[in-house]
Design an enzyme around this catalytic site. Sequence first.
Site, PDB file in Angstrom:
ATOM      1  N   GLU A  48       0.820  -1.212   0.000  1.00 12.07           N
ATOM      2  CA  GLU A  48       0.000   0.000   0.000  1.00 12.07           C
ATOM      3  C   GLU A  48       0.857   1.266   0.000  1.00 12.07           C
ATOM      4  O   GLU A  48       0.547   2.241  -0.689  1.00 12.07           O
ATOM      5  CB  GLU A  48      -0.917   0.048   1.232  1.00 12.07           C
ATOM      6  CG  GLU A  48      -1.856  -1.115   1.355  1.00 12.07           C
ATOM      7  CD  GLU A  48      -1.336  -2.243   2.245  1.00 12.07           C
ATOM      8  OE1 GLU A  48      -2.155  -2.822   2.970  1.00 12.07           O
ATOM      9  OE2 GLU A  48      -0.127  -2.531   2.200  1.00 12.07           O
ATOM     10  N   CYS A  76      -2.665  -2.814   7.367  1.00 13.43           N
ATOM     11  CA  CYS A  76      -2.207  -2.767   8.763  1.00 13.43           C
ATOM     12  C   CYS A  76      -2.423  -1.356   9.318  1.00 13.43           C
ATOM     13  O   CYS A  76      -2.899  -0.459   8.618  1.00 13.43           O
ATOM     14  CB  CYS A  76      -0.730  -3.153   8.837  1.00 13.43           C
ATOM     15  SG  CYS A  76       0.387  -1.908   8.129  1.00 13.43           S
TER      16      CYS A  76
END
Length: 160
Positions: A48, A76
């Site tokens: 990401e 996360c």
Amino acid sequence: MNAALEEADKAALIGEVPIGAVIVHDGVIIGRGHNLREHSQDAADHAEMIAIREANAALHSWRLIDCTLYVTLEPCVMCSGAIINARVDRVVFGARDPKAGGTKSLYEILTDDRLNHQVSIEEGVLANRASQQLKRFFKAARKRRKKVKQEKRAREKKQD
């Protein structure tokens, strides 16, 4: 999501945890990323984060307004924070991450109304495929570790 899964395949091919991400703006992929943490030895080299950096460069802006992030595994806590800070509008992810998920499993950072930005979330897209990819990777990793241990024991036994 298929493009994110292709990114995850790239990670697996080089021995990285197979997680992939893409960012789409106006129907066009403007950012791609797959895990590179082991290769770069940079804790922030999650799929990401790499996709966000590339999308920022493509738009010449830190704001990723009207963008959707597709990622194979639930983001996360670190990545969720970056998603909020980049003002991504929507996140679509495959499998949940019960050990580190910052979006649904452990925390719900992206929808926390105490923050200055909230993100629309869609989960479970091609989740089985993403999950199976991760399971195959970790099964093979455990098998490799077991083989290394066995070889080490055999060498030690031979030296005695």
